[in-house]
Design a protein around this motif. Structure first.
Motif, short mmCIF file in Angstrom:
data_model
loop_
_atom_site.label_atom_id
_atom_site.label_comp_id
_atom_site.label_asym_id
_atom_site.label_seq_id
_atom_site.Cartn_x
_atom_site.Cartn_y
_atom_site.Cartn_z
N SER A 243 0.88 -1.12 0.11
CA SER A 243 -0.01 -0.06 -0.10
C SER A 243 0.69 1.42 -0.12
O SER A 243 0.51 2.40 -0.40
N PHE B 137 -2.22 5.47 -5.01
CA PHE B 137 -3.54 5.55 -4.15
C PHE B 137 -3.29 5.68 -2.58
O PHE B 137 -3.78 6.23 -1.74
N GLY B 138 -2.21 4.91 -2.17
CA GLY B 138 -1.79 4.79 -0.84
C GLY B 138 -1.10 5.92 -0.24
O GLY B 138 -0.97 6.15 0.81
N TYR C 37 -14.89 5.56 -3.78
CA TYR C 37 -13.59 5.03 -3.03
C TYR C 37 -13.63 3.67 -3.17
O TYR C 37 -12.43 3.13 -3.42
N THR D 56 -12.34 2.57 -6.83
CA THR D 56 -10.98 3.04 -6.97
C THR D 56 -9.91 2.12 -6.14
O THR D 56 -8.86 1.67 -6.71
N ALA D 57 -10.25 1.74 -4.76
CA ALA D 57 -9.45 1.10 -4.07
C ALA D 57 -9.34 -0.59 -4.65
O ALA D 57 -8.30 -1.00 -4.78
N PRO E 250 -7.92 -3.45 -0.37
CA PRO E 250 -9.06 -2.39 0.09
C PRO E 250 -9.31 -2.11 1.52
O PRO E 250 -9.33 -0.74 1.82
N PHE F 97 -5.94 -0.04 2.39
CA PHE F 97 -6.27 1.34 2.04
C PHE F 97 -7.09 2.09 2.61
O PHE F 97 -6.89 3.50 3.17
N LEU F 98 -8.31 1.56 3.11
CA LEU F 98 -9.23 2.34 3.78
C LEU F 98 -8.93 2.79 5.47
O LEU F 98 -8.97 3.76 5.74
N HIS G 299 -6.14 5.41 5.08
CA HIS G 299 -6.90 6.81 4.88
C HIS G 299 -7.65 7.30 6.19
O HIS G 299 -7.52 8.43 6.46
#
Length: 331
Positions: A140, A145-146, A284, A287-288, A309, A312-313, A316
């Protein structure tokens, strides 16, 4: 080419698990042995790190153990820099391993780019523990994205001027010109120093041929704590030094968390809020998932499609929560 005398400065505290392989990689470097010193600045470790380091120092006189009575990383860096004999100072992290040409590539980068005051490379992340969660956390940090536009994490194809690098190889004259690391900052001292360097007209150059392998946290609790602190410190450090030292990538997770919190608060009484929040979460999630599939293909690890995913969540949301605390805190 006559290479300058090099001082390698390493802040360290309770790193018995990593110190052996780390020192093996540093002392095996191709940099001329008579043109370098290795200063291991230890915060009085209690887990056997000092004993391991002493054994290495007996075998290799380049290695010098420097005592750091506290655990402060910026204090360790400053102790090492003050003791350094070199015209060039390289800062290394114990949680990484370095290829044989790492030090030489860093120093040659400074020599070949006289407009650069700090040179660094790309950090390749690997899991400390080879579990699905560990791999997902490590990967990540290499994804746009990460990690946003943090070039030393996501990689570059050609030299680029950047706002920061991992570790860093500095001309020692830089410290005479703009001072040492700010010891008020438990974290973000690299970020603050590089911001000060750029404000003084200095350049920070990322070179793709310089690489190292970093072992990212694999434990869930450590990962959550580290991520929260990573979100908190750009704001805390900025308030401490009296100027903004962050970038847009530090603000985006906070905006995401604020949007979700606002939507959750308004949803019980507002259909528009429910739809907007649902749209944000759907976008979101898609995208993830897209980035998860890319990483799974890249690393030939299909299980990452399910694991990425949530990581990532978590990254963030936890980072954003840390930023909210850092932005709102007044003490």
């Amino acid at each position: 080419m006559n290479l300058p005398f090099l001082s390698v400065v390493i802040p360290c505290w309770n790193e018995a698990r990593f110190i052996g392989p780390f020192l093996d990689s540093v002392l095996a470097n191709t940099y001329p042995a008579d043109r370098m010193e290795v200063l291991l600045v230890d915060g009085m470790s209690e887990d056997g790190t000092r004993e391991i380091a002493r054994r290495y120092a007996v075998r290799d006189p380049r290695l010098v153990l420097v005592d750091n009575p506290g655990h402060s990383k910026p204090a360790a860096l400053n102790l090492g820099i003050r003791q350094a004999k070199g015209d060039v100072v390289v800062r290394l992290d114990v949680h990484a391993e370095y290829p044989p040409d790492y030090l030489e590539n860093c120093v040659r980068g400074l020599i070949e780019h006289p407009q650069a005051d700090n040179v660094g490379g790309v950090r390749i992340s690997r899991a400390r523990d080879d579990t699905l969660l560990g791999r997902a956390i490590a990967y990540s940090t290499t994804s746009v994205f990460g990690a946003g536009n943090s070039k030393y994490r996501v990689g570059v194809a050609e030299p680029q001027w950047v706002d920061t690098v991992f570790g860093g190889c500095y001309r020692k004259s830089v410290f005479d010109r703009i001072g040492l690391f700010d010891e008020q900052l438990t974290r973000a001292q690299d970020r603050e120093f590089n911001h000060r360097l750029r404000a003084a007209g200095g350049g920070i150059l990322l070179l793709p041929e310089i690489t190292c392998t970093y072992y990212a946290r694999s434990d869930l609790r450590e990962f959550c704590s580290w991520t929260f602190e990573a979100g908190y410190w750009p704001f805390r450090a900025s308030r401490t030094v009296g100027r903004w030292i962050g970038s847009w990538r530090n603000v985006v997770p906070m905006a995401f968390v604020a949007a979700l919190a606002t939507g959750a608060a308004a949803s019980p009484v507002s259909r528009t809020a429910r739809r907007a929040t649902g749209a944000v979460l759907t976008a979101y999630g898609l995208t993830a998932l897209t980035f998860a599939v890319r990483l799974a293909r890249k690393h030939r690890d299909p299980a990452l499609i399910a694991a990425m995913p949530p990581v990532f969540l978590a990254t963030h949301v936890i980072y954003g929560a840390g930023s909210v605390k850092g932005a709102l805190e007044r003490t």
